[in-house]
Design a protein around this motif. Structure first.
Motif, short mmCIF file in Angstrom:
data_model
loop_
_atom_site.label_atom_id
_atom_site.label_comp_id
_atom_site.label_asym_id
_atom_site.label_seq_id
_atom_site.Cartn_x
_atom_site.Cartn_y
_atom_site.Cartn_z
N GLN A 50 0.83 -1.20 0.00
CA GLN A 50 0.00 0.00 0.00
C GLN A 50 0.86 1.26 0.00
O GLN A 50 0.56 2.24 -0.70
CB GLN A 50 -0.92 -0.01 1.23
N ILE A 51 1.95 1.25 0.76
CA ILE A 51 2.85 2.40 0.80
C ILE A 51 3.46 2.66 -0.58
O ILE A 51 3.52 3.80 -1.05
CB ILE A 51 3.95 2.17 1.85
N HIS A 52 3.90 1.59 -1.24
CA HIS A 52 4.51 1.74 -2.55
C HIS A 52 3.49 2.15 -3.61
O HIS A 52 3.82 2.90 -4.55
CB HIS A 52 5.22 0.45 -2.97
N TYR A 53 2.27 1.69 -3.50
CA TYR A 53 1.23 2.10 -4.45
C TYR A 53 1.00 3.61 -4.38
O TYR A 53 0.88 4.29 -5.42
CB TYR A 53 -0.07 1.36 -4.17
N LEU A 54 0.94 4.14 -3.17
CA LEU A 54 0.74 5.58 -3.01
C LEU A 54 1.95 6.36 -3.52
O LEU A 54 1.80 7.43 -4.12
CB LEU A 54 0.45 5.90 -1.55
N LEU A 55 3.15 5.83 -3.30
CA LEU A 55 4.35 6.47 -3.82
C LEU A 55 4.36 6.44 -5.35
O LEU A 55 4.74 7.43 -6.00
CB LEU A 55 5.60 5.79 -3.26
N ILE A 56 3.95 5.34 -5.94
CA ILE A 56 3.88 5.23 -7.40
C ILE A 56 2.90 6.25 -7.97
O ILE A 56 3.13 6.84 -9.03
CB ILE A 56 3.48 3.79 -7.80
N LEU A 57 1.79 6.49 -7.25
CA LEU A 57 0.83 7.50 -7.70
C LEU A 57 1.47 8.87 -7.79
O LEU A 57 1.30 9.60 -8.78
CB LEU A 57 -0.37 7.51 -6.74
N VAL A 58 2.23 9.25 -6.76
CA VAL A 58 2.88 10.56 -6.76
C VAL A 58 3.93 10.64 -7.88
O VAL A 58 4.01 11.65 -8.60
CB VAL A 58 3.53 10.83 -5.39
N VAL A 59 4.72 9.58 -8.04
CA VAL A 59 5.75 9.58 -9.08
C VAL A 59 5.13 9.65 -10.47
O VAL A 59 5.63 10.35 -11.37
CB VAL A 59 6.65 8.34 -8.93
N PHE A 60 4.02 8.97 -10.66
CA PHE A 60 3.34 9.00 -11.96
C PHE A 60 2.83 10.41 -12.28
O PHE A 60 3.00 10.90 -13.40
CB PHE A 60 2.19 8.00 -11.96
N LEU A 61 2.22 11.07 -11.30
CA LEU A 61 1.74 12.43 -11.52
C LEU A 61 2.90 13.39 -11.78
O LEU A 61 2.80 14.28 -12.63
CB LEU A 61 0.92 12.89 -10.31
N LEU A 62 4.00 13.20 -11.06
CA LEU A 62 5.17 14.04 -11.30
C LEU A 62 5.71 13.84 -12.71
O LEU A 62 6.12 14.79 -13.38
CB LEU A 62 6.26 13.70 -10.27
N MET A 63 5.72 12.59 -13.17
CA MET A 63 6.20 12.30 -14.51
C MET A 63 5.34 13.00 -15.55
O MET A 63 5.86 13.59 -16.52
CB MET A 63 6.19 10.79 -14.74
N LEU A 64 4.02 13.01 -15.36
CA LEU A 64 3.13 13.69 -16.30
C LEU A 64 3.38 15.20 -16.30
O LEU A 64 3.47 15.83 -17.36
CB LEU A 64 1.67 13.39 -15.94
#
Length: 273
Positions: free
Chosen positions: A128-142
């Motif tokens: 769950q922690i990594h999923y939330l981190l992936i969400l932030v990284v994905f938005l930053l990438m966009l």
């Protein structure tokens, strides 16, 4: 941003302005990335007893320490991104902001791929922690990808700063949750309430970082209004090479104003005749 958009990309000052004038042109962010990435790279290499062996000697050979190798790749990416920032700011004849942005975007593309692979064998709290981190990284990438075409958009720069705050604060929170819980007792993967509170803590981080960003912006605006009214003119002179592009709305308003002036002049000439 409050003072002038040109302050975002200040050029290096001339070298003949004094002994310490060159310090203002140093890319402190790039140096911080370079030093931090190098230290973390050395730490990952030497933290294991057998010094990051890639494959074992058994038959058939197997890859060893997959997560540690992914961590090493992330830290090398951070180091290389810092090298690009320092090179662009201090070594090239003219700073290339597009090169810095492109390097940062490429770093986040690779980071996102590594994080998606990083959660293959994780469950429960860690997943769950990594999923939330992936969400932030994905938005930053966009956001960073869009900034390659519109680097001076105020809204995107504000979102970028907020997402970087989210990424940093959530990484620190994840370290406490996974390795050093505040209560001294590890979180339980089979307890649904623990997993739910991970998401709740993430939402608290969203609110706290938004308030932090709002507070910084408010204090900066108040300080600029009360104590530095002439800083805007200074900022526009310090970076003459970086000029924001005139938007189509501004051009349209100019054309409308010019047409209104022409009509008024025509009416005045008719009335006088």
């Amino acid at each position: 941003m409050i003072v002038n958009d040109s302050l975002l990309y200040l050029s290096c000052p001339p070298r003949n302005k004094g002994r310490w004038a060159g310090l203002w042109g140093i890319s402190y962010g790039g140096l911080l990335k370079l030093v931090t990435g190098s230290i973390l790279t050395v730490y990952v290499v030497f933290c294991l007893d057998d010094m990051m062996v890639l494959m074992d000697k058994k038959y058939p050979p197997r890859f060893l320490y997959p997560k540690e190798w992914q961590h090493l790749t992330m830290f090398i990416l951070l180091t290389l991104n810092g090298c690009v920032d320092v090179m662009s700011r201090n070594l090239l004849p003219q700073r290339c902001v597009l090169l810095e942005k492109g390097s940062l975007v490429l770093t986040f593309y690779v980071l996102l791929l590594l994080l998606i692979s990083h959660v293959q064998d994780t469950t429960g709290i860690e997943l769950q922690i990594h999923y939330l981190l992936i969400l932030v990284v994905f938005l930053l990438m966009l956001v960073l990808t869009i900034e390659l075409w519109t680097p001076d958009t105020f809204q995107l720069l504000l979102i970028e700063a907020f997402l970087f705050l989210m990424m940093g604060s959530w990484l620190m929170q994840a370290g406490f949750i996974l390795y050093r819980p505040v209560t001294g007792y590890p979180w339980q993967d089979d307890d649904i309430s623990d997993i739910m509170f991970v998401t709740t803590f993430f939402c608290w981080h969203v609110m706290i970082n938004a308030l932090c960003l709002l507070g910084i912006y408010g204090l900066s605006a108040l300080w600029h209004r009360c104590h530095c009214p002439s800083l805007k003119l200074m900022g526009s002179k310090e970076a003459p090479y970086h000029k924001g592009t005139v938007g189509p709305l501004y051009k349209l308003l100019q054309e409308v104003e010019q047409s209104e002036k022409d009509e008024q002049a025509l009416l005045l000439s008719k009335s006088s005749s």
